[in-house]
Design an enzyme around this catalytic site. Sequence first.
Site, PDB file in Angstrom:
ATOM      1  CB  THR A  32      -0.872  -0.012   1.283  1.00 39.66           C
ATOM      2  OG1 THR A  32      -1.580  -1.244   1.358  1.00 39.66           O
ATOM      3  CG2 THR A  32      -1.854   1.132   1.340  1.00 39.66           C
ATOM      4  N   GLY A  83       1.474  -1.107   4.905  1.00 43.20           N
ATOM      5  CA  GLY A  83       1.947  -2.194   5.726  1.00 43.20           C
ATOM      6  C   GLY A  83       0.910  -3.147   6.259  1.00 43.20           C
ATOM      7  N   GLY A  84      -0.264  -3.242   5.630  1.00 40.57           N
ATOM      8  CA  GLY A  84      -1.221  -4.270   6.020  1.00 40.57           C
ATOM      9  C   GLY A  84      -1.548  -4.248   7.501  1.00 40.57           C
TER      10      GLY A  84
END
Length: 530
Positions: free
Chosen positions: A344, A426-427
């Site tokens: 992302t 970073g999820g």
Amino acid sequence: MPATRMSYRGMAVAPHHLAASAARDVLAEGGNAAEAMIAAAAAIAAVYPHMNHLGGDGFWILSRPGETPVGIEACGPAAVAATLDFYRERGVTQTIPPRGGLAALTVPGAVSGWDQAHRMATEWGGKLPLSRLLEPAAFFARDGVAVSESQERLTREKFDELKDVPGFVGAFLVDGQVPQRGVRLRQSAMADTLERLGRVGLRDFYEGEIGTVLADDLKKAGSPLSTSDLAGFNARIVAPLSTRLSCGTIYNMPPPTQGIASLAILGVFDRLGVRQGEGFDHIHGLIESTKQAFRMRDANVCDPAYMACEPASLITDAELERMASEVDMVRAAPWPHVARQGDTIWMGVIDAEGRSASYIQSIYWEFGAGVVSPSTGVLFQNRGISFALDEKHINALKPGKKPFHTLNPAMARLDDGRLMVYGTMGGEGQPQTQAAVFSRHVLFGRDLGDAVAAPRWLLGRTWGAQSITLKIESDLDAGVVAQLKAAGHDVELVAPRNDMMGHAGAITLSPDGRFEGASDPRSDGDAIGF
């Protein structure tokens, strides 16, 4: 540590310096924060294609002084044809394949989000034509950009699973080879697409010539998406969720994002009474607050149309107090949690009038589904693989349903009069990194650049191996690390400045008109004022 950037006429921050420059140039021409962010959003898709692209999703929080912030939910639903039977007929019964056409099952919403943001920019008095906002991205795509270290590494690491996916090799190899850092990568088909969108409008991506071509290329790749799925989609204006802290009010996106978890972490931590930063109580308190927030998130959050409760009811004062009361400030709670990954970008802009944009854009995994439409140069996300093929699961696949999203841009209005936009990629790490940066800078007064660059931690996984350890950058204070181990945390030390910790950034605007911004040294980005 990198210095905090300062200016008095506006500022932009992005994880690639060319995207930040594109936004800064729009501000310098008199554009507003929404216009500047559209330019940055398009540009970052051209210069950081392994992290995001036109075929992904996006979420916005936009604000101007004296008004309630507004959110834009630009995430597409599952295709009408994306049924459990559709996958069973193709021999898929356990999990949706992460790459290829079967992974490209949700409508890409990002471009529709740009369209909604452009309308808001016009309401704010914006006068720059759309073609001007997309011009930097088209130039970067056509003329080429230097491949970043992370793009080279991730192309090499993921090549075996992507090499046979339709369109990937033609789009992201150079002379048939994985491009090395610094090699020029051109995306001429993407440049043509951006130039056309600038001329005829962004809805062409869904309803016009581009949409028709996209649907045809997707069908050839085996995707269930169709022309009607694309034509029927529009990004939505939504009300952000908010939480009141002792220092001000923080805002984030509602479900299907995990923004509620980001709010809950800081809401719980603020109630723990920690008075000093960087010590055991700070780090342990945030980690344990994260566990409380993630349990709440995983039990409840999905497409809001399928939730059993109103999202705001999960972060009331009473609920945050209850979660805080369950935090043991001495011992680590057990953590058998399986993390969610994601690739992302987050970007922020604040203009000279105090209007702001906090924006996040993603294709989910690195290179998403890997499917590239050869006619348009558009790379498609694989966000739909977060659906479960178990019809009893909270995130079970259903046509028209939106998948769970890790994406969540953040904003704060502080009691000292400052406005702050902040976020990260970073999820699973996004809420944790947001909490680290915010608590360090706002609650404990650390310089913004230091707060962004300082050693971080990650409970669970973002990129890399499937593990649920507490990963800590090895330059975090050794004494604190020892205390965390003694408290029962399953600590795994990782290299400093590790991009598994996300690419964070933040901008603040003080009442005296001073902008401060910082970009993560873990990225290729910058914070640029003028």
